[in-house]
Scaffold this active site. Structure first.
Site, short mmCIF file in Angstrom:
data_model
loop_
_atom_site.label_atom_id
_atom_site.label_comp_id
_atom_site.label_asym_id
_atom_site.label_seq_id
_atom_site.Cartn_x
_atom_site.Cartn_y
_atom_site.Cartn_z
N GLU A 2 52.79 2.28 -54.41
CA GLU A 2 52.65 3.62 -53.84
C GLU A 2 51.28 3.82 -53.19
O GLU A 2 51.16 4.45 -52.13
CB GLU A 2 52.84 4.67 -54.96
N ASP A 11 44.82 -0.27 -39.31
CA ASP A 11 45.15 0.25 -40.64
C ASP A 11 46.47 1.03 -40.60
O ASP A 11 47.34 0.83 -41.45
CB ASP A 11 43.99 1.16 -41.12
N GLU A 31 33.91 3.48 -41.64
CA GLU A 31 33.13 2.31 -42.03
C GLU A 31 32.10 2.01 -40.94
O GLU A 31 32.24 2.44 -39.80
CB GLU A 31 34.05 1.10 -42.13
N PHE A 88 37.28 -4.29 -59.13
CA PHE A 88 36.69 -3.13 -59.80
C PHE A 88 35.73 -2.43 -58.85
O PHE A 88 34.56 -2.23 -59.14
CB PHE A 88 36.00 -3.59 -61.09
N GLY A 108 40.36 7.84 -51.05
CA GLY A 108 39.52 8.42 -52.09
C GLY A 108 39.83 7.68 -53.38
O GLY A 108 40.97 7.33 -53.65
N LYS A 114 50.11 0.13 -42.57
CA LYS A 114 50.86 1.07 -43.42
C LYS A 114 52.27 1.29 -42.87
O LYS A 114 53.23 1.40 -43.63
CB LYS A 114 50.11 2.39 -43.51
#
Ligand SMILES: NC(=O)c1ccc[n+]([C@@H]2O[C@H](COP(=O)([O-])OP(=O)(O)OC[C@H]3O[C@@H](n4cnc5c(N)ncnc54)[C@H](OP(=O)(O)O)[C@@H]3O)[C@@H](O)[C@H]2O)c1
Lengths: 351, 166
Positions: free
Chosen positions: A156, A228, A217, A19, A324, A232
């Site tokens: 996704e 990263d 970061e 969360f 985001g 992907k």
């Protein structure tokens, strides 16, 4: 199957594991889209939320506004748990249909998400996740486990945030042979390169600026070293080629050695430099590449973009916000709705 | 191309005009005034670039202008790509890097731009590589990649589409 039949007439119950930005983003999106979903005849209820230390359950549907508030005020979403394993407790004690996995990414082990997802699939839950970690070394196992259990696993949000690409490859481009995928898959790197070119900033300054704006970061290595993007790329390649490539199959070069002078020289010749991930069936590369300034891949700022070269559809290009909280949650919501609809059909026409 | 001109004014123009008429790009004209062929003509070496289709017509027109075409040395360097290098390019001897590519015999670096901010900082180079076939170009790139790796230089290549565009 039995469980699915029993569910007829009930709402679609989901758990949210993790969360943070994404998990909370999903809660916000579910709140803001409540009416839209109602109008679509979709009744989604969040029946459990876990963060790293606490757990909130509510079989009738959790009040998401309160949950968000509790998290904001106390840092905890619910009751503290001694086991430290909210996901397990949710799976063992809360009846639901789908788990959203949004815990932090660990690209080496894939944990804790890998265990969460495999357990969820083993106990009859569909899974939607934004977490790249579990896919990087175990793509085939995950897909196979979902298939064997006749459940759906959708991801996704793992690539390119809001940019629709996984489902584009799997559904819209079904039947095409994918020859090559190339794209800008990391908004942080793209922002840094854009700023270096525009303002003749050197790498360190552009990075600092990105950190001040919260785009990079504090430890930027995951982004700027190309890790990263490579993660992907592995997910895209495995999706497109039904391979079981892993992170170690990617040849990676990051952006740390790019200089403003190099960007200027490239620009004089009509080009710019972008960190590009490129996947073919047998080659995975992440490296800074020269891109014509007029080419769509010369995208600016934090956006992501990918071009898929196929035999039938030829070239398809998509772009969008690569990260985001709300943008990523939107991809998760769309996966949930997709599963919901399939679930309804399985139940027998949805009424 | 080696041509021979009569030693009278206006001859060079007769030789070069057909090249530009056909959209050719003249790269160099070497004029050896003090040399004479046994025929008493002045030998000239012209290097130009033109699409394959234009070459025969250029030769025809030059001949029609009364110029002797002694030799056409066709180097079909019609495969091109470009790359950038970043690093201590000059310290690590750029000519060695260029030689490595040229030494393949089927490719050469036809254009090079350098950017050197100051001695302490790394420089960058933008180079255009031409080769006589796709395979030669691939070979040249491999040689360049290997040389760059030895020298600790970063090679930045174009994305696939862009290479096709050139
Ligand atoms: N943010 C983005 O824009 C974006 C975009 C695409 C994909 N993603 C991916 O989505 C995932 C979530 O990202 P995020 O930005 O939301 O991360 P985040 O803000 O760090 O949130 C992670 C959440 O997971 C919880 N958590 C950690 N370990 C847990 C465990 N064992 N069991 C249950 N919950 C646990 C954390 O608990 P605490 O709150 O107690 O610390 C936190 O609530 C990551 O895999 C990320 O790579 C993010």
């Amino acid at each position: 199957m039995n469980e699915i039949e029993e569910l007829s007439g009930l709402s679609f119950r989901i758990s949210i594991i993790g969360f943070g930005a994404v998990g909370q983003g999903l809660a916000k999106v579910l709140l803001s889209k409540r009416e839209t979903l109602q109008r679509m005849g979709i009744d989604i209820r969040v029946v459990a939320i876990a963060d790293s230390v606490s757990l909130l359950k509510g079989s009738e549907g959790i009040d998401l506004e309160k949950a968000l508030q509790a998290k904001e005020v106390s840092g905890r979403v619910g009751e503290e748990i001694d086991t430290g394993d909210g996901a397990r407790e949710v799976l063992e004690s809360v009846e639901h249909d789908l788990m959203v996995e949004a815990t932090p990414t660990d690209i080496r082990s894939g944990e804790p998400a890998l265990t969460h997802i495999l357990r969820a699939l083993a106990s009859g839950k569909h899974v939607v996740t934004s977490n790249k970690g579990p896919f990087i070394h175990n793509h085939a196992t995950l897909i196979e486990t979902a298939r064997k259990n006749d459940l759906m696993l959708r991801y996704e949000a793992t690539v390119g945030g809001a940019m629709p690409i996984i489902n584009l490859i799997q559904e819209n481009l079904a039947g095409n042979t994918i020859e090559r995928i190339e794209g800008v898959l990391n908004g942080t790197c793209n922002y840094i390169l854009t700023r270096m070119a525009d303002e003749r900033l050197d790498y360190q300054h552009a990075l600092l600026e990105a950190q001040e704006l919260g785009i990079a970061e504090a430890d930027p290595s995951y982004d700027v070293m190309g890790i990263d993007s490579a993660s992907k790329l592995v997910i895209l390649a495995n999706t497109a080629y039904e391979n079981d490539a892993t992170f170690d199959d990617v040849k990676i070069t990051g952006i740390t050695e790019i200089t403003p002078e190099a960007l200027e020289l490239a620009e004089k010749n009509g080009y710019t430099i972008r960190l590009i991930g490129e996947a073919t069936r047998d080659r995975l590369v992440v490296a800074p590449k020269l891109v014509s300034k007029r080419h769509p891949l010369a995208i600016r700022g934090t956006l992501n973009i990918a071009t898929i070269h196929t035999d039938l559809s030829k070239t398809i290009t998509v772009s969008g916000a690569g990260a985001g909280s709300i943008e990523t949650a939107s991809a998760i919501l769309s996966d949930i709705i997709h599963i919901y609809k399939r679930h309804e059909i399985k139940k027998g026409g949805g009424d | 191309m080696d041509i021979e001109l009569k030693d009278t004014p206006g001859q060079l123009l007769l030789a070069l005009q057909p090249i530009s008429e056909m959209g050719g790009n003249i790269q160099s004209v070497v004029h050896c005034h003090d040399k004479r062929t046994p025929r008493g003509t002045v030998p000239i070496h012209v290097v130009f670039e033109v699409a394959k289709e234009g070459l025969m017509e250029i030769i025809r027109r030059i001949k029609a202008n009364g110029v002797i075409v002694a030799r056409v040395d066709e180097r079909r360097l019609h495969e091109q790509t470009f790359v950038m290098l970043i690093g201590h390019i000059v310290h690590t001897d750029i000519s060695e890097t260029i030689d490595a590519v040229d030494s393949t015999g089927h490719s050469e670096i036809v254009d090079l731009t350098l950017s050197m901010p100051d001695v302490k900082r790394v420089s960058s180079a933008f180079m255009v590589i031409a080769a006589d076939s796709e395979d030669s170009l691939a070979l040249a790139l491999n040689v360049l990649r290997a040389t760059a790796e030895d020298k600790g230089l970063l090679v930045i290549e174009p994305i696939k589409d862009d290479a096709i565009w050139m």
